[in-house]
Enzyme design. Sequence first.
Site: not given
Length: 284
Positions: A10, A94, A97-101, A103, A136
């Site tokens: 996200k 990644p 990274a702030g991409l909610a991987g 979550s 998230d």
Amino acid sequence: MKVYEKAPAKINLMLDVLRKREDGFHEVEMVMTMVDLADRLEMEELPRDTIIISSQAGYIPLDEKNLAFQAAKLIKERYEVRQGVYIHLDKKIPVAAGLAGGSSDAAAALRGLNRLWRLNISEQELQALGSELGSDVPFCVTGGTAIARGRGEKLEHISNPPQCWVVLAKPPINVSTADVYGRFRANRIEKHPSLASMIDAIESQSFHGICENLGNVLEDVTLPMHPEVQQLKEAMIRLGAEGVLMSGSGPTVFGLVSKESKIARIYNGLRGFCKEVYAVRILT
């Protein structure tokens, strides 16, 4: 029986922090959407009552520190499932990274195990389970595009943005979300992004309007701590991305690009700054 689930990343088109709450969390207003960079989970029943996770990525935990493991444990305990599960996690997003991987992996595990074990848990219940794992996760259960309030778990789904390209670039550093929020002071924010303006831009399918209204107050904390994130933003703008923002607490920076013809120049230019660069689409 095996089930497969995709776990997309996200990005935050808008992230505002209003105040720190009495429970220690922060009150937020966010607009989140998903992009076509995804982990993939394969889930298979085991006859014995255990949870086993494997992955080709050597840098993620495969025990109770893993959010997909936590999701499996939670759903087993809550619904008294006595069967075990083997989960293989094909990691592409990644980490830190702030991409909610993580979550999104947890959300995919909840969806997949609901199908694998035929539990018939409603989407609303899955979101409630997800909120116990992370702020998230409820959004990642359903995906799409949504306004998130509270600590991120109160969702209002809205239209998807117009189709466009997204270039993601993560510098070779990890950022602790807890550290960023710990340093954040709402009373020091001079200008908050406009939720209403972002919603108007999305609903009217205005790519230019979305780019104009991108905003993330956590940049005020992360950018001074990690100057390379600021350098990455400046490089992305210089190379021609039309809207540029840090996602979440960072350090990943994304650029919105309307024309495919621009992608190669931006992608190749950013590879001089960092190895982890991705050119993907918004999931519509």
